[in-house]
Design an enzyme around this catalytic site. Structure first.
Site, PDB file in Angstrom:
ATOM      1  N   ALA A  64     -69.997 -40.496 -64.001  1.00 39.35           N
ATOM      2  CA  ALA A  64     -69.936 -39.372 -64.941  1.00 39.35           C
ATOM      3  C   ALA A  64     -69.806 -38.102 -64.113  1.00 39.35           C
ATOM      4  O   ALA A  64     -70.106 -38.100 -62.916  1.00 39.35           O
ATOM      5  CB  ALA A  64     -71.220 -39.340 -65.760  1.00 39.35           C
ATOM      6  N   GLY A 104     -71.106 -44.316 -63.976  1.00 40.61           N
ATOM      7  CA  GLY A 104     -70.330 -44.390 -65.209  1.00 40.61           C
ATOM      8  C   GLY A 104     -68.964 -45.026 -64.987  1.00 40.61           C
ATOM      9  O   GLY A 104     -68.381 -45.576 -65.925  1.00 40.61           O
ATOM     10  N   GLU A 107     -69.592 -48.642 -65.065  1.00 34.31           N
ATOM     11  CA  GLU A 107     -69.896 -48.965 -66.466  1.00 34.31           C
ATOM     12  C   GLU A 107     -68.622 -49.036 -67.308  1.00 34.31           C
ATOM     13  O   GLU A 107     -68.499 -49.869 -68.202  1.00 34.31           O
ATOM     14  CB  GLU A 107     -70.878 -47.932 -67.040  1.00 34.31           C
ATOM     15  CG  GLU A 107     -72.261 -48.034 -66.399  1.00 34.31           C
ATOM     16  CD  GLU A 107     -73.189 -46.933 -66.857  1.00 34.31           C
ATOM     17  OE1 GLU A 107     -72.924 -45.762 -66.516  1.00 34.31           O
ATOM     18  OE2 GLU A 107     -74.171 -47.231 -67.559  1.00 34.31           O
ATOM     19  N   GLU A 127     -77.079 -44.218 -59.843  1.00 33.78           N
ATOM     20  CA  GLU A 127     -77.729 -43.169 -60.643  1.00 33.78           C
ATOM     21  C   GLU A 127     -79.157 -42.880 -60.187  1.00 33.78           C
ATOM     22  O   GLU A 127     -79.635 -41.748 -60.275  1.00 33.78           O
ATOM     23  CB  GLU A 127     -77.739 -43.566 -62.128  1.00 33.78           C
ATOM     24  CG  GLU A 127     -76.397 -43.424 -62.837  1.00 33.78           C
ATOM     25  CD  GLU A 127     -75.518 -44.654 -62.747  1.00 33.78           C
ATOM     26  OE1 GLU A 127     -75.757 -45.494 -61.855  1.00 33.78           O
ATOM     27  OE2 GLU A 127     -74.585 -44.783 -63.562  1.00 33.78           O
TER      28      GLU A 127
HETATM   29  C1  3H9 Z   1     -73.493 -41.331 -63.986  1.00 37.80           C
HETATM   30  O1  3H9 Z   1     -72.454 -41.880 -63.791  1.00 37.80           O
HETATM   31  C2  3H9 Z   1     -74.266 -41.423 -65.255  1.00 37.80           C
HETATM   32  C3  3H9 Z   1     -73.791 -42.497 -66.178  1.00 37.80           C
HETATM   33  O2  3H9 Z   1     -74.416 -43.722 -65.896  1.00 37.80           O
HETATM   34  C4  3H9 Z   1     -74.221 -42.215 -67.597  1.00 37.80           C
HETATM   35  C5  3H9 Z   1     -73.459 -41.272 -68.392  1.00 37.80           C
HETATM   36  C6  3H9 Z   1     -73.933 -41.181 -69.820  1.00 37.80           C
HETATM   37  N1  3H9 Z   1     -69.388 -35.783 -60.513  1.00 37.80           N
HETATM   38  O3  3H9 Z   1     -69.111 -36.923 -51.739  1.00 37.80           O
HETATM   39  P1  3H9 Z   1     -67.813 -36.270 -51.483  1.00 37.80           P
HETATM   40  C7  3H9 Z   1     -67.482 -34.264 -56.002  1.00 37.80           C
HETATM   41  S1  3H9 Z   1     -74.166 -40.323 -62.777  1.00 37.80           S
HETATM   42  C8  3H9 Z   1     -68.951 -34.566 -60.135  1.00 37.80           C
HETATM   43  O4  3H9 Z   1     -67.786 -35.124 -50.532  1.00 37.80           O
HETATM   44  P2  3H9 Z   1     -66.849 -38.683 -50.270  1.00 37.80           P
HETATM   45  C9  3H9 Z   1     -68.343 -33.737 -54.877  1.00 37.80           C
HETATM   46  O5  3H9 Z   1     -69.267 -32.779 -55.340  1.00 37.80           O
HETATM   47  C10 3H9 Z   1     -72.990 -40.370 -61.436  1.00 37.80           C
HETATM   48  N2  3H9 Z   1     -68.492 -34.319 -58.894  1.00 37.80           N
HETATM   49  O6  3H9 Z   1     -66.676 -37.313 -51.061  1.00 37.80           O
HETATM   50  C11 3H9 Z   1     -67.293 -33.156 -53.950  1.00 37.80           C
HETATM   51  O7  3H9 Z   1     -66.921 -31.883 -54.463  1.00 37.80           O
HETATM   52  P3  3H9 Z   1     -66.469 -30.725 -53.481  1.00 37.80           P
HETATM   53  C12 3H9 Z   1     -73.038 -41.639 -60.682  1.00 37.80           C
HETATM   54  C13 3H9 Z   1     -68.484 -35.309 -58.019  1.00 37.80           C
HETATM   55  O8  3H9 Z   1     -65.490 -39.222 -50.109  1.00 37.80           O
HETATM   56  C14 3H9 Z   1     -66.109 -34.101 -54.119  1.00 37.80           C
HETATM   57  O9  3H9 Z   1     -66.326 -34.755 -55.362  1.00 37.80           O
HETATM   58  N3  3H9 Z   1     -72.139 -41.569 -59.540  1.00 37.80           N
HETATM   59  C15 3H9 Z   1     -68.942 -36.585 -58.350  1.00 37.80           C
HETATM   60  O10 3H9 Z   1     -67.713 -38.492 -49.075  1.00 37.80           O
HETATM   61  C16 3H9 Z   1     -66.001 -35.138 -53.030  1.00 37.80           C
HETATM   62  O11 3H9 Z   1     -67.254 -35.803 -52.902  1.00 37.80           O
HETATM   63  C17 3H9 Z   1     -72.537 -41.132 -58.358  1.00 37.80           C
HETATM   64  O12 3H9 Z   1     -73.670 -40.819 -58.145  1.00 37.80           O
HETATM   65  C18 3H9 Z   1     -69.406 -36.812 -59.664  1.00 37.80           C
HETATM   66  N4  3H9 Z   1     -69.831 -38.008 -60.065  1.00 37.80           N
HETATM   67  O13 3H9 Z   1     -67.665 -39.612 -51.240  1.00 37.80           O
HETATM   68  C19 3H9 Z   1     -71.471 -41.078 -57.290  1.00 37.80           C
HETATM   69  N5  3H9 Z   1     -68.830 -37.387 -57.244  1.00 37.80           N
HETATM   70  O14 3H9 Z   1     -65.272 -31.244 -52.758  1.00 37.80           O
HETATM   71  C20 3H9 Z   1     -71.500 -39.738 -56.619  1.00 37.80           C
HETATM   72  C21 3H9 Z   1     -68.308 -36.619 -56.284  1.00 37.80           C
HETATM   73  O15 3H9 Z   1     -66.225 -29.566 -54.390  1.00 37.80           O
HETATM   74  N6  3H9 Z   1     -70.458 -39.537 -55.641  1.00 37.80           N
HETATM   75  N7  3H9 Z   1     -68.098 -35.372 -56.733  1.00 37.80           N
HETATM   76  O16 3H9 Z   1     -67.643 -30.522 -52.560  1.00 37.80           O
HETATM   77  C22 3H9 Z   1     -70.461 -40.134 -54.432  1.00 37.80           C
HETATM   78  O17 3H9 Z   1     -71.295 -40.931 -54.092  1.00 37.80           O
HETATM   79  C23 3H9 Z   1     -69.394 -39.700 -53.473  1.00 37.80           C
HETATM   80  O18 3H9 Z   1     -68.899 -38.470 -53.886  1.00 37.80           O
HETATM   81  C24 3H9 Z   1     -68.222 -40.698 -53.337  1.00 37.80           C
HETATM   82  C25 3H9 Z   1     -67.118 -40.043 -52.453  1.00 37.80           C
HETATM   83  C26 3H9 Z   1     -68.710 -41.973 -52.670  1.00 37.80           C
HETATM   84  C27 3H9 Z   1     -67.614 -41.001 -54.662  1.00 37.80           C
END
Ligand code: 3H9
Length: 712
Positions: A64, A104, A107, A127
């Site tokens: 999400a 998400g 999911e 999460e």
């Molecule tokens: C969820 O899903 C809840 C649901 O179950 C329920 C819903 C009802 N959203 O980390 P990076 C941005 S909760 C918004 O440097 P990498 C990040 O801020 C979510 N932004 O890259 C950054 O922005 P900027 C569950 C996001 O290659 C840019 O993307 N998911 C999100 O080292 C690049 O990110 C997670 O917790 C996001 N979800 O790693 C996964 N994700 O360039 C969270 C990233 O402006 N994300 N951004 O600084 C990660 O673990 C890593 O970002 C990922 C890529 C592995 C994907």
């Protein structure tokens, strides 16, 4: 016109639905709306027999959109509309996963009827790291697909699993090499031809064999021992239990309710703050994105103490050769021996193969003379913390390092500008303050000198990410961001001992906040002699704003040879590694108090300890901000969470301060100034704290133009 976030293309009898929302295809409102529209359109198209859901760019949906949770946007109800539509979709939906299908995103794949993944893909429900639980059906569908025990482990740990393991677990149906979209279309055709019914996870029962007796009870007990402030784990257990005990729709309602509780908790807000702050630290105000970084492929380390060895490991771990310079062969042998032991411990834990150990050790070369560093692109000095010695080393490095090589000092407190000047080439110099143990701790303070080249700064910040560190840029001041703030904390902790608190009382109060170790257990571990010498050196430099009782207990303990754990006594006495209360400390403190006319009391409450240890620390953080030593309050939080184990579910000291209210902190600072006196300015408020408190604002409200910038 804005580029559409979701694109529908019908290829023969398959509808291809592509999500294109860089950088990570987060499931933002626009994507959800686009998906609903595309799916409805495909449903109305008589040519379409199946749908393939895939993503453009580097990854499948990574979750999400976390930023939406903070923006106060209305609830995630439309997510459930989208997921309901997919679950009941009349034609089979195949999700094609590449990159990282997380939260998400996974999911979304689980509500699809089939899943095909690239071999390099990873999946997970992270999460929990945000103080959340999977809130789009993940806690209900995953146990139905892979069993309750495996699902519980995966959701509680937040771990990512590789595609092959996801296949073995039953999360995905097929893993493919080669073109993913082609493979997913072939898969969809197979489903159509074989008239395979949709495999709806919501309709599956949880396999009873996957629910060993006492599974949930045991999980709760393990959790209780961890004393975590994260609201999610206990609710995750309840959700997975609901998947076992409740029908799907009821379980889903349980999940939504508990997700809402997590989402609105202060701890989740703090963990989300941490998520963004850790990414923001690499953005350096005023630095052009077009800077060409210097090329780093060979590293030198001067000084092979514990720190030097740990620093060298970081580079060997990414396959970079390292030259380590020491003055004697014996010191080199000792250091390489410790490094080998560290790697052997990793092998014993199964984290490294014996072949990797050999390969990493082969990258480390000892040398007894500086000219051996001539070919290095970056040389980090890690000699003893003594300004004169470090100046000598930097001067030597200025001569032997090739033009264009970066010279870094691992000083934890000293004047990086003075070291830069000593090198004779200040543009090449900066501080790289690693935290101990240097091969484990994630934090790296990158200290920007007055003349550090912008390309040097940007190179080191990028390199830090490559070696797995979180780099935080600090300006030059005594102790930089972290140790400067820690001084106030340690000062008050020791002052409390003089006033009548016991070491265990102070430690317990601090630990009740969530820090793993109070100040005195920490000082005993670090070595009282080491920290006392730092106080003495700083005193000599005339930089100490200090009264006669400043750190008096540590200085006395050093005099008595009570160096902490390593000598069997410090602020505690030790049986093995176990700290035990020591009446001698009480006597030492009482004598010091009598000498300095301090009246001892026995009514020091936990709240007073917390306020006196942390409010001056926060006040110092405000000074660090107003002087431009740190760019942003979030940078300070990242330092404290990653370098000093400040609880992440409080978001770091500055985020926590905002939650407490700066006016409360300011009022308590005034209270202690009145109660304890303020002869040495310990309780004088930073102008920034005063101003924000008076305006009813928090640190988070500071705009770019209000923040200092001396670092720039
Ligand atoms: C969820 O899903 C809840 C649901 O179950 C329920 C819903 C009802 N959203 O980390 P990076 C941005 S909760 C918004 O440097 P990498 C990040 O801020 C979510 N932004 O890259 C950054 O922005 P900027 C569950 C996001 O290659 C840019 O993307 N998911 C999100 O080292 C690049 O990110 C997670 O917790 C996001 N979800 O790693 C996964 N994700 O360039 C969270 C990233 O402006 N994300 N951004 O600084 C990660 O673990 C890593 O970002 C990922 C890529 C592995 C994907």
């Amino acid at each position: 016109m804005n580029k559409p976030l979701v694109i529908l293309e019908v290829r023969e009898d398959v509808a291809l639905v592509c999500i294109d929302n860089p950088p990570v295809n987060a499931l933002s409102r626009g994507v959800r709306e686009g998906l609903v529209k595309a799916l409805r359109q495909a449903a109305a198209d008589s040519r379409v027999s199946a749908v393939v859901l895939y993503c453009a760019g580097r990854t499948f949906v990574a979750g999400a959109d976390i930023a939406e949770f903070d923006s106060g946007q209305p609830s995630t109800e439309d997510i459930h509309e989208l997921f309901g539509l997919l679950d009941g979709y009349a034609r089979p939906v195949v999700a094609a996963l590449h990159g990282t299908a997380l939260g998400g995103g996974l999911e979304l794949a689980l509500v699809s009827h089939f899943r095909v993944a690239s071999r390099s893909a990873k999946v997970g429900l992270p999460e929990v790291h945000l103080g959340l639980l999977p809130g789009a059906g993940g806690t209900q569908r995953l146990p139905r697909l892979i069993g309750a025990k495996a699902a519980l482990e995966l959701i509680l740990s937040g771990k990512q699993v590789a595609a092959d393991q996801a296949l073995a677990l039953g999360i995905v149906d097929e893993v493919v090499d080669g073109d993913l979209l082609d493979a997913a279309i072939v898969f969809a055709h197979r489903v159509i031809e074989e008239h395979r019914p949709q495999r709806r996870a919501s309709a599956l029962p949880v396999n009873p064999a996957s629910v060993p007796a006492g599974l949930f009870e045991q999980a709760r007990q393990t959790l209780a021992q961890q004393r975590s402030g994260n609201p999610a784990p206990v609710r995750i257990i309840a959700c997975v239990e609901a998947a076992v005990t409740q029908p799907f729709t009821q379980g889903l309602a349980t999940e939504q309710r508990l997700f809402g509780e997590c989402l609105h908790s202060p701890a989740s807000a703090a963990l989300r703050h941490r998520f963004f702050a850790e990414r923001e630290v690499s953005k350096i105000p005023g630095l052009s994105g077009n800077l060409t970084p210097r090329s780093i492929s060979r590293v030198g380390v001067v000084g092979a103490g514990t720190m030097g060895g740990g620093i060298a490991m970081n580079f060997a771990n990414i396959g970079m050769p390292v030259v380590i310079v020491e003055t004697t062969q014996a010191a080199l042998d000792r250091s390489l021996g410790i490094v080998r032991k560290n790697y052997e411990a990793a092998v014993a834990k199964g984290r490294l193969s014996p072949a990797q150990l050999d390969q990493r050790m082969s990258l480390l070369r000892g040398a007894l003379d500086y000219p051996e560093l001539a070919e290095c692109d970056l040389v980090i000095e890690a000699v003893f913390e003594d300004l004169a010695l470090k100046k000598q080393v930097c001067a030597r490095l200025g001569q032997v390092c090739r033009p264009g090589a970066i010279i870094a000092s691992n000083t934890s407190s000293l004047d990086v500008d003075a070291l830069a000047q000593a090198s004779g080439r200040p543009a090449d110099v900066l501080g790289m303050h690693f935290f101990s143990p240097a091969h484990v701790m994630r934090l790296l303070e990158v200290v920007r000198g007055a003349h550090t080249g912008t390309d040097v700064l940007s190179t080191v910040v990028k390199l830090a990410r490559t070696i797995g560190k979180v780099p935080v840029v600090s300006g030059v001041c005594y102790g930089f961001i972290g140790n400067r703030m820690a001084e106030c904390y340690l000062r008050e902790a020791e002052q409390l001992l003089l006033e009548g608190a016991t070491a265990q009382q102070v430690d317990a109060a601090v630990e009740s906040l969530g820090l793993p170790m109070g100040p005195f257990r920490m000082l005993d571990l670090a070595g009282v002699d080491v920290v006392a010498k730092v106080v003495i050196e700083r005193g000599k430099s005339g930089q100490l704003l200090a009264g006669p009782t400043y750190r008096a207990v540590a200085l006395k303990l050093m005099e008595l040879g009570r160096y902490g754990q390593k000598t069997g006594s410090g602020f505690y006495r030790y049986e093995g590694r176990t700290p035990l209360p020591d009446p001698a400390i009480e006597q030492i403190c009482a004598a010091l108090a009598a000498r300095h006319g301090i009246i001892r009391r026995h009514d020091i409450a936990e709240q007073e300890i917390i306020e006196r240890c942390f409010y001056p620390l926060i006040n110092e953080g405000a000074k660090v901000l107003e002087e431009g030593i740190a760019y942003r309050p979030g940078d300070i939080d990242v330092v404290w969470i990653n370098g000093y184990s400040f609880p992440d579910y409080l978001g770091g000291p500055m985020f926590w301060a905002d939650q407490l209210g700066l006016s409360t902190i300011a009022a308590r600072m005034d209270h202690y100034a009145a109660q304890l006196g303020n002869e040495h300015g310990y309780w004088s408020q930073a102008a920034l704290l005063k101003r924000l408190a008076a305006a009813g604002r928090g640190f988070a409200s500071l705009t770019e133009s209000e923040l200092g910038g001396a670092t720039g």
